[in-house]
Scaffold this motif. Structure first.
Motif, mmCIF file in Angstrom:
data_model
loop_
_atom_site.group_PDB
_atom_site.id
_atom_site.type_symbol
_atom_site.label_atom_id
_atom_site.label_comp_id
_atom_site.label_asym_id
_atom_site.label_seq_id
_atom_site.Cartn_x
_atom_site.Cartn_y
_atom_site.Cartn_z
ATOM 1 N N LYS A 115 29.366 44.408 2.961
ATOM 2 C CA LYS A 115 30.223 44.235 4.130
ATOM 3 C C LYS A 115 31.682 43.976 3.761
ATOM 4 C CE LYS A 115 29.895 39.297 5.382
ATOM 5 N NZ LYS A 115 29.164 38.603 4.312
ATOM 6 N N ASP A 162 23.986 43.802 -1.612
ATOM 7 C CA ASP A 162 23.536 42.899 -0.547
ATOM 8 C C ASP A 162 23.943 43.536 0.766
ATOM 9 O OD1 ASP A 162 22.875 40.568 0.999
ATOM 10 O OD2 ASP A 162 24.975 39.952 0.891
ATOM 11 N N HIS A 172 23.580 30.972 0.769
ATOM 12 C CA HIS A 172 24.971 31.481 0.762
ATOM 13 C C HIS A 172 25.736 30.543 1.678
ATOM 14 C CE1 HIS A 172 28.469 34.090 1.008
ATOM 15 N NE2 HIS A 172 28.392 34.023 2.320
ATOM 16 N N GLY A 198 29.135 30.141 2.238
ATOM 17 C CA GLY A 198 30.395 30.485 2.897
ATOM 18 C C GLY A 198 31.224 31.402 2.031
ATOM 19 N N GLY A 228 27.131 34.624 -2.374
ATOM 20 C CA GLY A 228 28.475 34.969 -2.853
ATOM 21 C C GLY A 228 29.425 33.839 -2.518
ATOM 22 N N PRO A 270 28.244 38.588 -4.656
ATOM 23 C CA PRO A 270 29.693 38.486 -4.518
ATOM 24 C C PRO A 270 30.256 39.682 -3.735
ATOM 25 C CG PRO A 270 29.154 39.331 -6.687
ATOM 26 C CD PRO A 270 27.838 39.014 -6.015
ATOM 27 N N GLY A 271 31.193 39.403 -2.862
ATOM 28 C CA GLY A 271 31.871 40.472 -2.133
ATOM 29 C C GLY A 271 33.347 40.432 -2.470
ATOM 30 N N TYR A 290 37.283 42.738 3.369
ATOM 31 C CA TYR A 290 37.387 42.285 4.759
ATOM 32 C C TYR A 290 38.682 42.782 5.396
ATOM 33 C CZ TYR A 290 33.583 39.514 2.995
ATOM 34 O OH TYR A 290 32.399 39.141 2.398
HETATM 35 C C1 LIG Z 1 29.407 37.798 3.377
HETATM 36 C C2 LIG Z 1 28.255 37.467 2.545
HETATM 37 C C3 LIG Z 1 28.354 37.506 1.157
HETATM 38 C C4 LIG Z 1 29.638 37.807 0.427
HETATM 39 O O1 LIG Z 1 30.567 36.786 0.568
HETATM 40 P P1 LIG Z 1 31.943 36.822 -0.280
HETATM 41 O O2 LIG Z 1 32.654 35.616 0.192
HETATM 42 O O3 LIG Z 1 32.631 38.080 0.087
HETATM 43 O O4 LIG Z 1 31.571 36.762 -1.704
HETATM 44 C C5 LIG Z 1 27.219 37.253 0.423
HETATM 45 N N1 LIG Z 1 26.040 36.946 1.019
HETATM 46 C C6 LIG Z 1 25.912 36.902 2.359
HETATM 47 C C7 LIG Z 1 24.606 36.582 2.949
HETATM 48 C C8 LIG Z 1 27.011 37.145 3.165
HETATM 49 O O5 LIG Z 1 26.878 37.082 4.489
#
Ligand SMILES: *Cc1c(COP(=O)(O)O)cnc(C)c1O
Length: 416
Positions: free
Chosen positions: A61, A80, A200, A202, A239, A275-276, A371
């Motif tokens: 995402k 993910d 996860h 935040g 992440g 990680p995103g 994002y």
């Molecule tokens: C958004 C999300 C992530 C990624 O978060 P980042 O802050 O971009 O690393 C990982 N796991 C889940 C479940 C999420 O909703």
């Protein structure tokens, strides 16, 4: 780490290309991503865990462009996902479904069925009823559904309230007591296979402490499950590592890895990460052109051709994104609000920035790889920006700028 976005001879470059050449080729507004930087960020993350068995599942995402997913798939990344659409993107990009974990509080039946048939690695379950639903869908397909339960460790990640997810009042995950009951139930269900545990807490987290607190809680819970004879194959820690939008100090992935490996040194489970932002944010720029400079009652505005529909973070979170002209030219300096043409006072990209610019100059907004494009819309009937990937001297459009025709294609007049 490799910096592929830099100034040389007073001109901003992405890899071997001057940004002005990218603008020449693709116009504005345009998102540009450095392929090398994304690959390096992924390798940096993986190498931080040295000899530990890990699976890095990039959170789709954050930036779901097929070109970006393809780069990460080639690096061996897992993914993910939070919807079937994201699963189809991963498959289209050459990603391996067996390295996909499926998160999200509202998975729907057809999405679950498709993910089962594709053979994903794990469903991260977020409620009791989701477990029952998955079991019911898996049985007639005769596919054993791999699951983990997303626990909500009630840890404050000290980030923006819209992106904190691991507190009791958030909609995400389940508390430890409920998770325990879900695992007991999962053990009884024939088409359910318990694989791991998930959390996860935040996003844009800049301090290690909440991560450590979370891992400690998860470790305690893994022990508890083991004492009931429920053995796990993996621990998914989600992440959330933040990036530096405005020079703030952030977590070094190596410190993050060391802290986690220390807490979990006696746990043989494979570690999964989602990680995103940390993999893609700093690899992206949003390029825009100054349309008009204007002054209202002593306040100066730079109206650009990108807007909140292209980049929502400033309007949504009051987020700071660094912005600068792509060429250092002799201009009068002024403090500007950089705004778009959208009819909302919330339509700003930057507030009170000292900039030396003139009309028609090109500005680069930094840290726009995550994002950013993914949150864009057609508000004000504005077509979405183009997306371009750059590697070395090569630039390639990986998503065309939307035309008016693209926007109108799905609509029709109402005729009675
Ligand atoms: C958004 C999300 C992530 C990624 O978060 P980042 O802050 O971009 O690393 C990982 N796991 C889940 C479940 C999420 O909703």
């Amino acid at each position: 780490m490799t910096n592929t976005i830099y100034f040389s001879e007073d001109r901003l470059h992405v890899e071997s290309l001057a940004v002005s050449d990218i603008v020449q080729a693709f116009g504005t507004p345009t998102y540009v991503y450095s392929a090398t930087k994304i690959e390096a960020a992924y390798q940096h993350f993986v190498s931080a865990f040295a000899d530990r068995d890990i699976m890095v599942c990039y959170a789709v995402k954050a930036n779901s462009n097929l070109g970006v997913l393809g780069l990460l798939a080639d690096q061996g990344a897992g993914f993910d996902i939070v919807s079937q659409g994201e699963l189809e993107r991963v498959i289209r990009a050459g990603g391996d479904p067996r390295r996909v974990v499926f998160s999200g509080v509202g998975k729907q039946d057809p999405e679950i069925a498709r993910a089962l048939q594709a053979g994903i690695a794990c469903f991260n379950i977020e409620s009791r009823s989701e477990l029952e639903r998955i079991a019911q869908i898996a049985a007639p397909l005769s596919i054993s559904a791999p699951i983990s339960v997303r626990i909500n460790p009630d840890v404050d990640p000290m980030t923006h309230p819209y992106i904190s997810t691991g507190l009791k009042e958030n909609k995400f995950g389940v508390d430890i007591e409920t998770a325990r009951e879900i695992y007991r139930r999962a053990k009884e269900l024939p088409w359910i296979s318990i694989k791991g545990v998930d959390c996860h807490i935040g996003s844009q987290i800049t301090d290690l402490a909440p991560f450590k607190a979370c891992v400690q809680k998860v470790a305690g819970f893994v022990d508890e499950l083991a004492s009931e004879g429920i053995e796990l194959e993996h621990i998914d820690l989600g992440g959330g590592i933040g990036v530096s939008y405005n020079g703030e100090s952030v977590i070094d992935v190596r410190d993050y890895a060391n802290a986690i490996c220390e807490i979990l040194k006696d746990y043989p489970q494979r570690l999964v990460f989602e990680p995103g932002r940390t993999l893609v944010a700093d690899a992206g720029l949003l390029l825009c052109r100054v349309v008009t400079l204007k002054e209202n009652e002593g306040k100066h505005f730079a109206v650009v051709d990108a807007a909140m529909n292209d980049l929502l973070r400033p309007a949504l979170y009051g987020a700071y994104q660094r912005i600068e002209p792509i060429a250092q030219l002799p201009r009068k300096e002024q403090v500007y609000d950089v705004v778009g043409p959208v009819c909302e006072s919330g339509d700003f990209l930057a507030k009170e920035r000292r900039l030396a610019i003139a009309e028609d100059d090109i500005l680069a907004i930094h840290s726009c790889g995550a994002y950013a494009f993914v949150m864009s819309s057609n508000y004000n009937t504005r077509g979405r920006a183009a997306e371009v990937l750059v590697k070395g001297e090569t630039m390639q459009c990986v998503r065309d700028r939307e035309s008016i025709e693209d926007q109108l294609r799905l609509e029709r007049l109402f005729s009675v």
